[in-house]
Design a protein around this motif. Structure first.
Motif, mmCIF file in Angstrom:
data_model
loop_
_atom_site.group_PDB
_atom_site.id
_atom_site.type_symbol
_atom_site.label_atom_id
_atom_site.label_comp_id
_atom_site.label_asym_id
_atom_site.label_seq_id
_atom_site.Cartn_x
_atom_site.Cartn_y
_atom_site.Cartn_z
ATOM 1 N N ALA A 360 -3.137 -13.373 5.138
ATOM 2 C CA ALA A 360 -2.246 -12.342 4.584
ATOM 3 C C ALA A 360 -3.038 -11.202 3.960
ATOM 4 O O ALA A 360 -2.579 -10.046 3.953
ATOM 5 N N CYS A 363 -3.517 -8.519 6.598
ATOM 6 C CA CYS A 363 -2.358 -8.061 7.363
ATOM 7 C C CYS A 363 -1.895 -6.697 6.871
ATOM 8 O O CYS A 363 -1.881 -6.416 5.667
ATOM 9 N N PHE A 367 3.150 -7.504 9.340
ATOM 10 C CA PHE A 367 2.384 -8.755 9.340
ATOM 11 C C PHE A 367 1.426 -8.854 10.528
ATOM 12 O O PHE A 367 1.184 -9.919 11.065
ATOM 13 N N ILE A 368 0.897 -7.721 10.942
ATOM 14 C CA ILE A 368 -0.093 -7.684 12.021
ATOM 15 C C ILE A 368 -1.486 -7.650 11.402
ATOM 16 O O ILE A 368 -1.770 -6.841 10.520
ATOM 17 N N ILE A 369 -2.345 -8.553 11.870
ATOM 18 C CA ILE A 369 -3.692 -8.631 11.309
ATOM 19 C C ILE A 369 -4.498 -7.397 11.698
ATOM 20 O O ILE A 369 -4.552 -7.023 12.866
ATOM 21 N N ASN A 370 -5.102 -6.781 10.701
ATOM 22 C CA ASN A 370 -5.998 -5.650 10.932
ATOM 23 C C ASN A 370 -7.399 -6.222 11.187
ATOM 24 O O ASN A 370 -8.161 -6.478 10.258
#
Length: 504
Positions: A360, A363, A367-370
């Motif tokens: 988290a 994110c 909720f998209i992982i960077n």
């Protein structure tokens, strides 16, 4: 003394890696020969070549003067080579006898399993080893030491004259290790040659005759145990002198800030009630004999096992800590004893392992992982704890034991943990990597992180700990500090040699 095994000018490369360069080794009949080197030095690759798992690019293998050409593991077994890996190759729900004869079961005239003959032959093998175990019990009901003896019996059943033992004492108690050495001495008297891999110098000097040292895939030298000093061996292994394995202890101020106040922990109804305090920026050692309850108390503290009652303050606030997740939310992380099975996901990359518990944090919207920011953070953590790897996408299973341990540390730093529990932090780690782990632990305390260190190695407890809680039969019987943190005092309380056995 006649030569049983000769490895001559062995070289091996993998894509992008020169694993071994011109390695030679001789093993005599009835000899125990130590193979030393840091993790990544090439020991495992060399032994896998001996056992037919890998084929050398160049070089030759001779057994009793006859050149061998192993295409697979079965060829090596047929030539009398047996290897006892760290991870046992036993089927847990089969009995010891069934494991020993697996794949080559004996049958009677009717083609049915001849269980009586197999049982008799298995008994004879264990008589040869001087070991008594329940041959009818499934292997998963045997102790780790008994499972190891089954592995040795299995190799002897295949008429192994050359045994490779890879870190055989890593999970054994001192008494079990001594029993193993007794078996090794008996096999030695029977002419069996053994190659012994261990990171414990005291074991090398107790059981071995000669030593071959590898470093960075090259043979550094061969020497006789009786005429070689430990410091010289260490210098051969790491390429430099390690004057002091343990970093300097920094004196604490008179006013101590308590981060964990375990007022009382009672694991079961009739168990001892224990209490201790962990101060900010200190290393508190948990010492005691195997089975004294050190790990159990730590697991009870952080909610890894259920307890009868528990009264704990974290940073002055009462906390129930009913699960490891609760502990993590309070900034407490665990580096488990078995990092490969409990601390890491081996097929995952370094990046995935470090951010696993805290995705988290990386994110963005939706909720998209960077992954870019995640990679930057991971690279900085790798630099901070000095993980040696090509990049953060390297699978963790490809790392040495020391670097795997650093990845677990980096994960908890990513989670901003302020308390770390190290359970056997250097088990299976070579001498050079041990010194790095110790320096890293001391660096962590320098920035205010507090550490509980559980260790069965007395020099480690004495060399690293600021204070030591000594356990005996499930109870903390003494907390030592200052000049009292020494081997004699620790063993006096751990073995019951003290006068009162009371906590002070």
């Amino acid at each position: 003394m006649s030569s049983l095994l000769t490895l001559e000018h062995i070289s091996k490369s993998f894509p992008g890696v020169k694993a071994l360069t011109d390695i030679s080794l001789r093993l005599d009949k009835g000899e125990i020969h130590a193979l030393l080197g840091e993790n990544g030095a090439g020991k495992s690759t060399l032994m896998k070549i001996l056992c037919g798992i890998h084929r050398p690019d160049t070089g030759s293998i001779y057994i009793n003067g006859k050149q061998m050409n192993f295409h697979n593991y079965h060829d090596a077994i047929a030539a009398g080579v047996g290897i006892i890996f760290q991870e046992f190759s036993l089927i847990p729900y089969l009995t010891a006898t069934e494991n020993i004869f697996l794949g080559r079961e004996l049958t009677n005239k009717l083609g049915l399993l001849d269980r009586a003959t197999m049982h008799m032959k298995a008994e004879a093998l264990f008589d040869r080893l001087g070991v008594e175990i329940d041959l009818a019990a499934s292997v998963d009901h045997l102790s780790v030491a008994e499972q190891q003896f089954v592995e040795i019996a299995k190799a002897l059943a295949l008429d192994a004259r050359i045994l490779v033992l890879d870190e055989p004492t890593a999970t054994l108690t001192p008494s079990e290790a001594e029993h193993l050495f007794k078996i090794m001495r008996e096999l030695k008297s029977q002419g069996v040659g053994m190659i012994f891999i261990s990171h414990h110098m005291e074991e090398i000097y107790e059981i071995c005759d000669r030593i071959t040292v590898l470093r960075d895939g090259c043979g550094v030298g061969e020497c006789e145990v009786k005429s070689t000093e430990v410091d010289d061996l260490v210098e051969m292994m790491v390429g430099r002198k390690i004057e002091n394995n343990f970093p300097h202890k920094v004196p604490h101020a008179d006013v101590h800030e308590v981060v964990i106040d375990a007022r009382s922990i009672q694991l079961t109804k009739n168990a001892p009630v224990n209490s201790f305090k962990l101060q900010k920026g200190e290393i508190l050692g948990f010492a005691g004999l195997v089975g004294s309850g050190r790990t159990e108390l730590a697991m009870g503290l952080l909610g890894g096992i259920s307890v009868y009652r528990k009264d704990i303050l974290v940073n002055g606030q009462p906390k129930s800590l009913k699960s490891p997740a609760d502990a993590l939310n309070c900034g407490i992380g665990l580096l488990p004893e078995s990092r490969k099975t409990e601390g890491l996901v081996l097929p995952f990359s370094i990046r995935e392992n470090i951010t696993l518990n805290n995705l988290a944090k990386h994110c963005g919207k939706g909720f998209i992982i960077n992954h870019r920011d995640e990679g930057v953070v991971v690279d900085e953590l790798m630099r901070k704890v000095r993980v040696k790897a090509p990049d953060h996408e390297t699978p963790v299973r490809n790392l040495s034991g020391g670097n795997q341990q650093k990845v677990v540390i980096a994960r908890w730093l990513n989670h901003e943990c302020k308390v770390l529990i190290f359970d056997e932090p250097t088990r299976g780690i070579d001498v050079g990597a041990k010194a790095e782990i110790y320096r890293l632990m001391r660096a962590l305390t320098g920035v205010g992180i507090s550490i509980i260190m559980i260790s069965s190695e007395l020099p480690e407890i004495v060399g690293v700990s600021d204070r030591v809680a000594v356990f005996r039969q499930g109870q903390i019987v003494k907390i030592l500090e200052g000049d009292d943190v020494n081997p004699n005092e620790i063993m006096r309380y751990a073995t019951g040699g003290d006068r009162d056995g009371q906590l002070h």
